[in-house]
Design a protein around this motif. Sequence first.
Motif, PDB file in Angstrom:
ATOM      1  N   ARG A 483       0.859  -1.188   0.000  1.00 38.76           N
ATOM      2  CA  ARG A 483       0.000   0.000   0.000  1.00 38.76           C
ATOM      3  C   ARG A 483       0.893   1.235   0.000  1.00 38.76           C
ATOM      4  O   ARG A 483       1.819   1.337   0.807  1.00 38.76           O
ATOM      5  CB  ARG A 483      -0.939   0.005   1.201  1.00 38.76           C
ATOM      6  N   ASP A 489      -3.067  12.976  -6.753  1.00 38.55           N
ATOM      7  CA  ASP A 489      -4.033  12.030  -7.304  1.00 38.55           C
ATOM      8  C   ASP A 489      -3.682  11.763  -8.769  1.00 38.55           C
ATOM      9  O   ASP A 489      -2.736  12.347  -9.318  1.00 38.55           O
ATOM     10  CB  ASP A 489      -5.446  12.591  -7.159  1.00 38.55           C
ATOM     11  N   TRP A 492      -7.927   7.698 -13.534  1.00 35.29           N
ATOM     12  CA  TRP A 492      -8.054   6.232 -13.621  1.00 35.29           C
ATOM     13  C   TRP A 492      -9.403   5.923 -14.250  1.00 35.29           C
ATOM     14  O   TRP A 492     -10.448   6.286 -13.726  1.00 35.29           O
ATOM     15  CB  TRP A 492      -7.953   5.610 -12.229  1.00 35.29           C
ATOM     16  N   TRP A 496     -12.545   0.908  -9.267  1.00 32.35           N
ATOM     17  CA  TRP A 496     -11.702   1.285  -8.127  1.00 32.35           C
ATOM     18  C   TRP A 496     -10.927   0.092  -7.585  1.00 32.35           C
ATOM     19  O   TRP A 496      -9.891   0.254  -6.970  1.00 32.35           O
ATOM     20  CB  TRP A 496     -12.563   1.913  -7.032  1.00 32.35           C
ATOM     21  N   ILE A 509      -5.121  -3.847  -8.449  1.00 29.81           N
ATOM     22  CA  ILE A 509      -4.879  -2.505  -7.921  1.00 29.81           C
ATOM     23  C   ILE A 509      -6.176  -2.004  -7.285  1.00 29.81           C
ATOM     24  O   ILE A 509      -7.270  -2.208  -7.819  1.00 29.81           O
ATOM     25  CB  ILE A 509      -4.396  -1.535  -9.019  1.00 29.81           C
ATOM     26  N   THR A 510      -6.050  -1.380  -6.123  1.00 28.18           N
ATOM     27  CA  THR A 510      -7.194  -0.808  -5.407  1.00 28.18           C
ATOM     28  C   THR A 510      -6.920   0.652  -5.113  1.00 28.18           C
ATOM     29  O   THR A 510      -5.831   1.001  -4.653  1.00 28.18           O
ATOM     30  CB  THR A 510      -7.441  -1.543  -4.073  1.00 28.18           C
ATOM     31  N   LEU A 511      -7.883   1.509  -5.380  1.00 26.30           N
ATOM     32  CA  LEU A 511      -7.776   2.933  -5.077  1.00 26.30           C
ATOM     33  C   LEU A 511      -8.486   3.195  -3.748  1.00 26.30           C
ATOM     34  O   LEU A 511      -9.700   3.422  -3.705  1.00 26.30           O
ATOM     35  CB  LEU A 511      -8.401   3.766  -6.194  1.00 26.30           C
ATOM     36  N   SER A 529      -3.154  10.494  -2.828  1.00 28.78           N
ATOM     37  CA  SER A 529      -3.813   9.250  -3.228  1.00 28.78           C
ATOM     38  C   SER A 529      -3.187   8.092  -2.462  1.00 28.78           C
ATOM     39  O   SER A 529      -2.039   8.171  -2.015  1.00 28.78           O
ATOM     40  CB  SER A 529      -3.685   9.011  -4.733  1.00 28.78           C
ATOM     41  N   VAL A 531      -2.801   3.914  -2.947  1.00 24.49           N
ATOM     42  CA  VAL A 531      -2.952   2.835  -3.921  1.00 24.49           C
ATOM     43  C   VAL A 531      -2.442   1.541  -3.306  1.00 24.49           C
ATOM     44  O   VAL A 531      -1.393   1.521  -2.664  1.00 24.49           O
ATOM     45  CB  VAL A 531      -2.160   3.138  -5.209  1.00 24.49           C
ATOM     46  N   LEU A 557       3.876  -0.509 -10.332  1.00 22.24           N
ATOM     47  CA  LEU A 557       2.893   0.551 -10.137  1.00 22.24           C
ATOM     48  C   LEU A 557       3.152   1.708 -11.098  1.00 22.24           C
ATOM     49  O   LEU A 557       2.205   2.284 -11.662  1.00 22.24           O
ATOM     50  CB  LEU A 557       2.927   1.048  -8.695  1.00 22.24           C
TER      51      LEU A 557
END
Length: 653
Positions: A483, A489, A492, A496, A509-511, A529, A531, A557
């Motif tokens: 993480r 930001d 995308w 999400w 990938i998780t926002l 942000s 991620v 990433l």
Amino acid sequence: MSQLPELSSLQALSRRSVLKLFGFGTLAAGVGYSRLSKPQPTIHSQDTLTLPRQPQRDLKAVVVGGGLAGLAAAYELSQRGVQVTLLERSPQLGGKIASWPIQVGEDRFMMEHGFHGFFPQYYNLFGLVEELNIRENFKSLDYYSVVYKNDYKPEVFRPSHSAFPWNVVDLAINSPNRLKWGINLAKLKHLEVFREITGFRAPQSFNRLDQLSVAEWVKEDFPQGLYDLYFLPFAKSSLNAPDLMSAGELMQFFHFYFFGNPEGLAFNGTCQDMGRSLVDPIVAAIQNQGGQVITQATVSGLDWQDGQISSVTYQKGAVSTDSAPFWVGRNPLLSNDDMEYFGAGDRVFSHKPGTQEALSLTCTHQGCTVQKTVQVSASGDGYACPCHGALYGEGGEVLAGPAQDNLTRYKVLARADDQVQLVAMTTSGAAAIAETLEADYYVLAADIPGIKHLIALSKGQVEPVVVAQVDQLQVADPFAVGRFWFDRDFDWEHSWFTSLSGYRLTDSITLYHRIQEDYIEWAERTGGSVVELHAYCYKEKEFPTQQALLETFQSELFEIVPSLQEATLLHKQLVNQKNFAGFPPGSFAARPETTTKATNLLFAGDWVKMPFPCGLMERAVSSGLLAANAVLQKEGAQRRPILSVNPEGILKI
């Protein structure tokens, strides 16, 4: 949730054409009702007689393991008047969905073992959510994308409310890659594949496929596009690698998540961390019924008499959680002539040959695994944390923050082949107090390493079948989560939470700054942000250290979101585990079920053989409820109805 787009807005391809393409027009006509009305869940266990809700005598139950399976079992038993004591070794409850506080600059966040999606066919999990009145703790993510590094356009999955074959028709109509699926039902192998994925049936599917790994099954004449687009990313999302996963188990997984599922693949996330959103309300419900929940409880003995468990002994106090002896296996990838290493993931120990001591390499700051390094101080070599920079001397003493406590030292009690038995040498505060619990029933709901450790603590007349079944259980390849906090930001265009395919390490990938409220507030306040990347089942030979994991995550990433290369990385957090259930070829027949040969012992966990298709969190919750039902049935009380998707495929053979 968002609905499927109108077909008129899609590239022209009629349903009739798709049905002809797959050769099941007659079948589709015969089950056309599924297009008109949503299929309902199947009730697995429901008593035909009206029985008392509570047992007619006072009962005690001990549940060992505070993950979802143990919490579900303790919840249901406590609601039925059973006096429950839940023991959890860790400081936090929740197991694989536990959360704990971390510090990021001036801000405090709750860290987790990684983002989890709550799919709509998690009927039993959401049954608990409804009973606890916590539906507002969840939010719809509306749709779900799979993005491929090469060759394919992104796939998007939305709520469907259609059962097979219409969900396949909808998928084909909406898929931009449908012409690359490579299915030719004139080929015998392709026809076999189609019948297997649409005709799951236990135990018949396992009888045909359990001896094969997924990699072996798809090795020859398999539709390549079908494998690349769906089989590979979805197989890995089961947290088992294709070379080590039973093809029969994958058919069960596919049936639960798609072919037998009328709900679609869009899912919910939690509005806050899963501890606050789900775990805490379950714990409160247990305690409100008089249940006792004890964390940092280390089981030190499992006593047996006449083939049943007679008592459990545990230690509780301000002590190391490893105050009871435990066994751990040698890690050949890290070991060399100068230093041996035992364990994996975030639980690794170093041992200098010829000594009787070992050192935990779990950083006392926020749990990363420290790495051996040279010349950390004038006095010599030591260990450095790859996450936040803490330094330790060769004996584990803190040399530089942010860590405040030394690494824990262990005594080597015994060695057998490639395993050592360790016990913590350093404790703090009061001495551990051993307590013994006697109960009518015992539910063991630890993960696989935990269940093996518990059975190894057994003394007395142990049921041999239980020992043999637990002994053959295996864990999957390791799982890692990285993480990252950035000062800006980024744009995308996908969901999400997005599955990724084609990268060496990264699978999703998780926002977080678009999902959980604390992270949303931080992003709005700072412009930053957060991620998260997942590696579901990576190979330790390729990434033997957490430093390698972090570096690869960060590099990939920047491939996935190139604009972040210009951002400032504010913080990074790594979670690295090797405790997820493995489903290797040949494991189905001997896999333990909920009930055991010991009449007062029940098993619960995502590793238990289930009587209906389910997976991941739903498998854990359902196994816990099945364990509670087994107790209730023995005592003549009403069982809780357990729901599932249709347990068999339409083309079952």
